[in-house]
Motif scaffolding. Sequence first.
Motif, mmCIF file in Angstrom:
data_model
loop_
_atom_site.group_PDB
_atom_site.id
_atom_site.type_symbol
_atom_site.label_atom_id
_atom_site.label_comp_id
_atom_site.label_asym_id
_atom_site.label_seq_id
_atom_site.Cartn_x
_atom_site.Cartn_y
_atom_site.Cartn_z
ATOM 1 N N THR A 224 0.898 -1.265 0.111
ATOM 2 C CA THR A 224 0.229 -0.280 0.003
ATOM 3 C C THR A 224 0.607 1.369 0.186
ATOM 4 N N THR A 225 1.842 1.281 0.647
ATOM 5 C CA THR A 225 3.011 2.263 0.612
ATOM 6 C C THR A 225 3.383 2.484 -0.494
ATOM 7 N N ALA A 226 3.886 1.387 -1.255
ATOM 8 C CA ALA A 226 4.540 1.717 -2.507
ATOM 9 C C ALA A 226 3.558 2.348 -3.676
ATOM 10 N N LEU A 227 2.292 1.624 -3.522
ATOM 11 C CA LEU A 227 1.248 2.018 -4.461
ATOM 12 C C LEU A 227 0.997 3.318 -4.376
ATOM 13 N N ARG A 228 0.874 3.892 -3.008
ATOM 14 C CA ARG A 228 0.245 5.407 -2.828
ATOM 15 C C ARG A 228 1.685 6.440 -3.430
ATOM 16 N N ARG A 229 2.644 5.996 -3.238
ATOM 17 C CA ARG A 229 3.822 6.772 -3.455
ATOM 18 C C ARG A 229 4.034 6.697 -5.109
ATOM 19 N N ASP A 230 4.200 5.656 -5.710
ATOM 20 C CA ASP A 230 4.305 5.357 -7.085
ATOM 21 C C ASP A 230 3.428 5.390 -8.087
ATOM 22 N N LEU A 231 2.223 5.225 -7.570
ATOM 23 C CA LEU A 231 0.978 4.798 -8.413
ATOM 24 C C LEU A 231 -0.250 5.276 -7.985
ATOM 25 N N PRO A 232 -0.076 6.689 -7.468
ATOM 26 C CA PRO A 232 -1.297 7.410 -6.959
ATOM 27 C C PRO A 232 -2.729 7.348 -7.595
#
Length: 487
Positions: A387-395
């Motif tokens: 979830t952290t990676a998605l919100r950072r890289d694929l908002p």
Amino acid sequence: MQERSSVAVLAQRLRQELDRYSPGGKLPSSRALVERFRVSPVTVSRALAQLVAEGLVVTRPGAGAFRAHPRRAPAATGDTSWQEVALSADSAAELVPRTVDASGVTVSLAAPPPGVLEFNGGYLHPSLQPERAMAAALARAGRRPGAWGRPPMEGLPELREWFARGIGGAVTAAEVLIAAGGQSALTTALRALAPPGTAVLVESPTYPGMLAIARAAGLRPVPVPVDPDGVKPALLADAFRASGARVFVCQPLFQNPTGAVLAPERRAEVLGIAREAGAFVVEDDFVRRLVHADAGPLPRPLAADDPDGVVVHVGSLTKVTSPSFRVSALAARGPVLERLRAIQVVDSFFVPRPLQEAALELVGSPAWPRHLRTVATELKARRDAMTTALRRDLPELALPHVPSGGYHLWLRLPDGTGGTSQAFGSGGESALTSAALREGVAITPGRPYFSAEPPAAHLRLSFAAVAGTGEIAEGVRRLRRACDEVL
């Protein structure tokens, strides 16, 4: 994993050296191979077993391993074109189709190509599986008196009792059947409850394997939308009235793919609606043991609050152990139990007794609660990392719900991608899936999860089938590049 890699490397080295020996020539002894390649005896044994399976080597007890004689040239291929007529004749009139679309199932079973990160997996990564505990349980089970004999057709009484306690409520061991995995149990349930040609209500979206089961049984899946609180009761009642269905299949806990949990106020309402329709609820309780460390107390299975026999419950050990540990339970109350038992006996006779004995050994060992705690902690860490990676890289990918159980996330692709709000659709999902694979990450498009036209384009990303949080971060970076190409 290191042992498996060593076996593959040694097997390849031995293949390359086979030309040194004439057919029937003896290979070096196992001890010589251990000393030469500096590997364990187990690695040598498994590498030789691989070559035996390939027909390159033969072994003789007490004599050693020998290069196999060349195989004879294969016989000429016959003419099988006649089968096209035999397999398709009168297919239009079939209530139960002979041609089955298994793509929704095989996508979660097929291993990805080397180097591809598995965001589409449906099982725990080997590092999360209790391999040592399962191996020890299987070894102990094999030594149990009668372990290789014929088990009761319903399953071992002690294992049925264990599943009944896990369901809770008034469910007893006499109301439990042992089945060979959740997929088999669901297939038995639908065959028992819905005649070919009729409708079956399913959540929308839902597990593609369930849609495949329904269609293979000649049933017509009718979708009932879900939200973060589970299936919508008003729409469920409407669907029963409109379709005449007598079965509703649902996953009340950490639903696949949305991760939804059926809200407390909806539980009794769903059972009441089904009871009024004279219908069964098939409860697929597939990931109860894949809870995350921050989940808190879980709601009981629907079957625990069902005195009237509305619910046919399916629970399994497979997801929390290994794809090959195919032990599950079917629980039902009333005359339907005998029908379920009869169908299962005709289809498979019984689940092999050694596997049932191993399941008892595993869940009764001190390693079992430790494994559950480890998995709960690790799944939470992986979920948070994804979830952290998605919100950072694929908002731009919407994540409407973050579950506290299960092994995946359900993402909505941006509206308007490709020109209109519906333009992305299944074709765009396919383009993104292909682009992601080229970047080295396997993902699952959302279209197969819908039995009718989807309201939007989606992706399902699994965080359980990769090696750890590092691979999750790398996989999201690869998905970012694929999105830049397609979106």
